[in-house]
Enzyme design. Structure first.
Site, PDB file in Angstrom:
ATOM      1  N   CYS A 135      25.865  22.058  -4.767  1.00  0.00           N
ATOM      2  CA  CYS A 135      26.571  21.382  -3.864  1.00  0.00           C
ATOM      3  C   CYS A 135      25.708  20.126  -3.029  1.00  0.00           C
ATOM      4  O   CYS A 135      26.017  19.465  -2.492  1.00  0.00           O
ATOM      5  CB  CYS A 135      27.311  21.940  -2.653  1.00  0.00           C
ATOM      6  N   PHE A 155      -2.651  18.257 -10.334  1.00  0.00           N
ATOM      7  CA  PHE A 155      -2.076  18.722 -11.749  1.00  0.00           C
ATOM      8  C   PHE A 155      -3.297  18.564 -12.575  1.00  0.00           C
ATOM      9  O   PHE A 155      -3.559  19.510 -13.403  1.00  0.00           O
ATOM     10  CB  PHE A 155      -0.829  18.063 -11.860  1.00  0.00           C
ATOM     11  N   ALA A 204      -1.180  13.414  -6.144  1.00  0.00           N
ATOM     12  CA  ALA A 204      -1.744  14.805  -5.555  1.00  0.00           C
ATOM     13  C   ALA A 204      -3.139  14.844  -5.379  1.00  0.00           C
ATOM     14  O   ALA A 204      -3.592  15.535  -4.495  1.00  0.00           O
ATOM     15  CB  ALA A 204      -1.800  15.620  -6.961  1.00  0.00           C
ATOM     16  N   ASN A 216      -9.395   6.268  -7.215  1.00  0.00           N
ATOM     17  CA  ASN A 216      -9.067   7.519  -7.945  1.00  0.00           C
ATOM     18  C   ASN A 216     -10.420   8.052  -8.733  1.00  0.00           C
ATOM     19  O   ASN A 216     -10.982   7.256  -9.015  1.00  0.00           O
ATOM     20  CB  ASN A 216      -8.174   7.246  -9.163  1.00  0.00           C
ATOM     21  N   HIS A 243       9.299  12.456  -5.395  1.00  0.00           N
ATOM     22  CA  HIS A 243       9.582  13.900  -6.212  1.00  0.00           C
ATOM     23  C   HIS A 243      10.123  14.795  -5.102  1.00  0.00           C
ATOM     24  O   HIS A 243      10.018  15.970  -5.534  1.00  0.00           O
ATOM     25  CB  HIS A 243       8.328  14.280  -6.789  1.00  0.00           C
ATOM     26  N   SER A 247      -3.900   9.278  -7.856  1.00  0.00           N
ATOM     27  CA  SER A 247      -2.791   9.660  -8.921  1.00  0.00           C
ATOM     28  C   SER A 247      -3.552   8.939 -10.276  1.00  0.00           C
ATOM     29  O   SER A 247      -4.108   8.157 -10.545  1.00  0.00           O
ATOM     30  CB  SER A 247      -1.629   8.488  -8.720  1.00  0.00           C
ATOM     31  N   SER A 248      -2.883  10.024 -11.117  1.00  0.00           N
ATOM     32  CA  SER A 248      -3.532   9.806 -12.608  1.00  0.00           C
ATOM     33  C   SER A 248      -2.717   8.753 -13.323  1.00  0.00           C
ATOM     34  O   SER A 248      -3.116   8.143 -14.283  1.00  0.00           O
ATOM     35  CB  SER A 248      -3.259  11.179 -13.448  1.00  0.00           C
ATOM     36  N   ASP A 270       4.160  17.609  -0.489  1.00  0.00           N
ATOM     37  CA  ASP A 270       3.469  18.475   0.580  1.00  0.00           C
ATOM     38  C   ASP A 270       3.929  18.262   2.054  1.00  0.00           C
ATOM     39  O   ASP A 270       3.088  18.846   2.994  1.00  0.00           O
ATOM     40  CB  ASP A 270       1.914  18.556   0.414  1.00  0.00           C
TER      41      ASP A 270
HETATM   42  P1  NAD Z   1      -2.240  14.215 -10.985  1.00  0.00           P
HETATM   43  O1  NAD Z   1      -2.690  15.664 -10.597  1.00  0.00           O
HETATM   44  O2  NAD Z   1      -1.847  13.742 -12.465  1.00  0.00           O
HETATM   45  O3  NAD Z   1      -3.771  13.474 -10.831  1.00  0.00           O
HETATM   46  C1  NAD Z   1      -4.366  13.336  -9.708  1.00  0.00           C
HETATM   47  C2  NAD Z   1      -5.381  12.278  -9.813  1.00  0.00           C
HETATM   48  O4  NAD Z   1      -6.287  12.296  -8.701  1.00  0.00           O
HETATM   49  C3  NAD Z   1      -6.526  12.867 -10.863  1.00  0.00           C
HETATM   50  O5  NAD Z   1      -6.747  11.667 -11.655  1.00  0.00           O
HETATM   51  C4  NAD Z   1      -7.704  13.073 -10.093  1.00  0.00           C
HETATM   52  O6  NAD Z   1      -8.863  12.576 -10.606  1.00  0.00           O
HETATM   53  C5  NAD Z   1      -7.601  12.230  -8.983  1.00  0.00           C
HETATM   54  N1  NAD Z   1      -8.340  12.982  -7.573  1.00  0.00           N
HETATM   55  C6  NAD Z   1      -8.561  14.349  -7.275  1.00  0.00           C
HETATM   56  N2  NAD Z   1      -8.909  14.533  -6.223  1.00  0.00           N
HETATM   57  C7  NAD Z   1      -9.327  13.273  -5.632  1.00  0.00           C
HETATM   58  C8  NAD Z   1      -9.740  12.747  -4.496  1.00  0.00           C
HETATM   59  N3  NAD Z   1     -10.324  13.562  -3.538  1.00  0.00           N
HETATM   60  N4  NAD Z   1      -9.927  11.420  -4.125  1.00  0.00           N
HETATM   61  C9  NAD Z   1      -9.709  10.342  -5.304  1.00  0.00           C
HETATM   62  N5  NAD Z   1      -9.073  11.000  -6.391  1.00  0.00           N
HETATM   63  C10 NAD Z   1      -8.655  12.398  -6.655  1.00  0.00           C
HETATM   64  O7  NAD Z   1      -1.327  13.599  -9.910  1.00  0.00           O
HETATM   65  P2  NAD Z   1      -0.303  12.729  -9.836  1.00  0.00           P
HETATM   66  O8  NAD Z   1      -0.728  11.437 -10.526  1.00  0.00           O
HETATM   67  O9  NAD Z   1       0.269  12.556  -8.211  1.00  0.00           O
HETATM   68  O10 NAD Z   1       0.830  13.534 -10.684  1.00  0.00           O
HETATM   69  C11 NAD Z   1       2.009  13.710 -10.455  1.00  0.00           C
HETATM   70  C12 NAD Z   1       2.546  14.889  -9.854  1.00  0.00           C
HETATM   71  O11 NAD Z   1       1.748  16.025  -9.308  1.00  0.00           O
HETATM   72  C13 NAD Z   1       3.377  14.534  -8.855  1.00  0.00           C
HETATM   73  O12 NAD Z   1       4.845  14.703  -9.558  1.00  0.00           O
HETATM   74  C14 NAD Z   1       3.141  15.387  -7.912  1.00  0.00           C
HETATM   75  O13 NAD Z   1       4.789  15.909  -7.173  1.00  0.00           O
HETATM   76  C15 NAD Z   1       2.615  16.700  -8.341  1.00  0.00           C
HETATM   77  N6  NAD Z   1       1.806  17.277  -7.390  1.00  0.00           N
HETATM   78  C16 NAD Z   1       1.790  17.085  -5.959  1.00  0.00           C
HETATM   79  C17 NAD Z   1       0.901  17.892  -5.117  1.00  0.00           C
HETATM   80  C18 NAD Z   1       0.956  17.691  -3.675  1.00  0.00           C
HETATM   81  O14 NAD Z   1       2.025  17.412  -3.365  1.00  0.00           O
HETATM   82  N7  NAD Z   1      -0.097  17.787  -3.134  1.00  0.00           N
HETATM   83  C19 NAD Z   1       0.036  18.853  -5.811  1.00  0.00           C
HETATM   84  C20 NAD Z   1       0.037  18.860  -7.133  1.00  0.00           C
HETATM   85  C21 NAD Z   1       0.893  18.290  -7.985  1.00  0.00           C
END
Ligand code: NAD
Length: 264
Positions: free
Chosen positions: A134, A35, A24, A222, A123, A197-198, A106
């Protein structure tokens, strides 16, 4: 930050099959909240609101689910790809990108111009809806226009079952063929590059481990610490757009114009 971009460029330079693993955080610069980041969705909502059980808990609960997902979908459709998505496209044009494995829902990688066949959406996606009974799938935009402000959504036109955004919600399992595809890509890459990603959502967060066990280098871009930082050859605590475009620009500067692969 020139040294940091150069360190990432150096890893990219010696790699032939880069797997870009996005979360995200790659889309926050497009205006879609993550998130778990400091301004993430979980600072405002309880994650259980998005659990599949809420969707299945009856009519009233399903309507509330559709109202919440409609609000998120509206943020997604107004978002445009940012500098990080564009850098991934540039990496593909330089012939380095094997695949994008994304946790995002997205569709911004494809909108930026990454070849759709290179994108594995672990996801699912908010750009489609599908029937829980179905599996019939339908483009979201046309379907969404028929969802009422009260959250009443049409049933499946094929079987009458409940239609839901084609995402993997909490409580749903990943599609086995999609996970298997991502695992194969992780086994084949020589650089596993995590962006935004976290790394706490499983089984997605196991993919860097799969890649590292097969000898791939691991790099993480990150804003915050992740549980796999200690295993990475390179960790950049930097915004995705700046870091990726900085490194890819350095890489592109190496390649004489006549030698660069032509965009397909
Ligand atoms: P997460 O929310 O757990 O973690 C996001 C990480 O990105 C955080 O550690 C944050 O510090 C970092 N971050 C935020 N902005 C940043 C930037 N500009 N540059 C670098 N790092 C940055 O997200 P995740 O690990 O993808 O968690 C998983 C869930 O979140 C997935 O299942 C996904 O489907 C869902 N999600 C998706 C979206 C989307 O599609 N855009 C949005 C919200 C959540």
């Amino acid at each position: 930050m020139n040294d940091a971009w150069e360190a990432l460029a150096a890893l990219l330079r010696r790699s032939q099959r880069v797997l870009l693993f996005s979360g995200a955080g790659i889309s926050t610069e497009s205006g879609i909240p993550d998130f778990r980041g400091p301004n993430g969705v979980w600072t405002r909502f309880d994650p259980s609101e998005f659990h599949i059980d809420r969707f299945l808990a009856g009519e009233a609960s399903r309507r509330r689910y559709w109202q919440r997902t409609t609000a998120f979908y509206q943020e997604i459709v107004k978002a445009r790809p940012n500098a990080a998505h564009a850098a991934v496209v540039a990496l593909e044009r330089l012939g380095k990108l094997a695949s994008v494995v994304t946790q995002n829902v997205d569709g911004l990688h494809q909108l930026a111009g990454t070849a759709p066949e290179k994108v594995v959406e672990l996801h699912g996606t908010h750009r489609f809806v599908s029937c829980l009974s179905c599996g019939h799938t339908h483009p979201r935009a046309e379907f969404q226009a028929r969802v009422t402000p009260e959250g009443v959504a049409p049933d499946c036109e094929r079987c009458g079952g409940p239609m839901k955004p084609a995402t993997i919600s909490f409580g749903q399992t990943l599609k086995p063929e999609v996970l298997a595809h991502a695992q194969t890509e992780a086994e084949r890459c020589d650089l596993f590059l995590v962006v935004g990603s976290s790394l706490v959502v499983y089984p997605a967060a196991n993919l860097p481990v799969v890649a590292a066990r097969r000898g791939a280098a691991l790099a993480i871009v990150n804003l915050e610490e992740t549980p796999l930082d200690g295993y990475a050859q390179l960790v950049l605590r930097a915004p995705a757009g700046e870091a990726l475009s900085g490194a890819v620009a350095l890489l592109a500067a190496d390649v004489p114009r006549s030698a660069a692969p032509r965009p397909s």
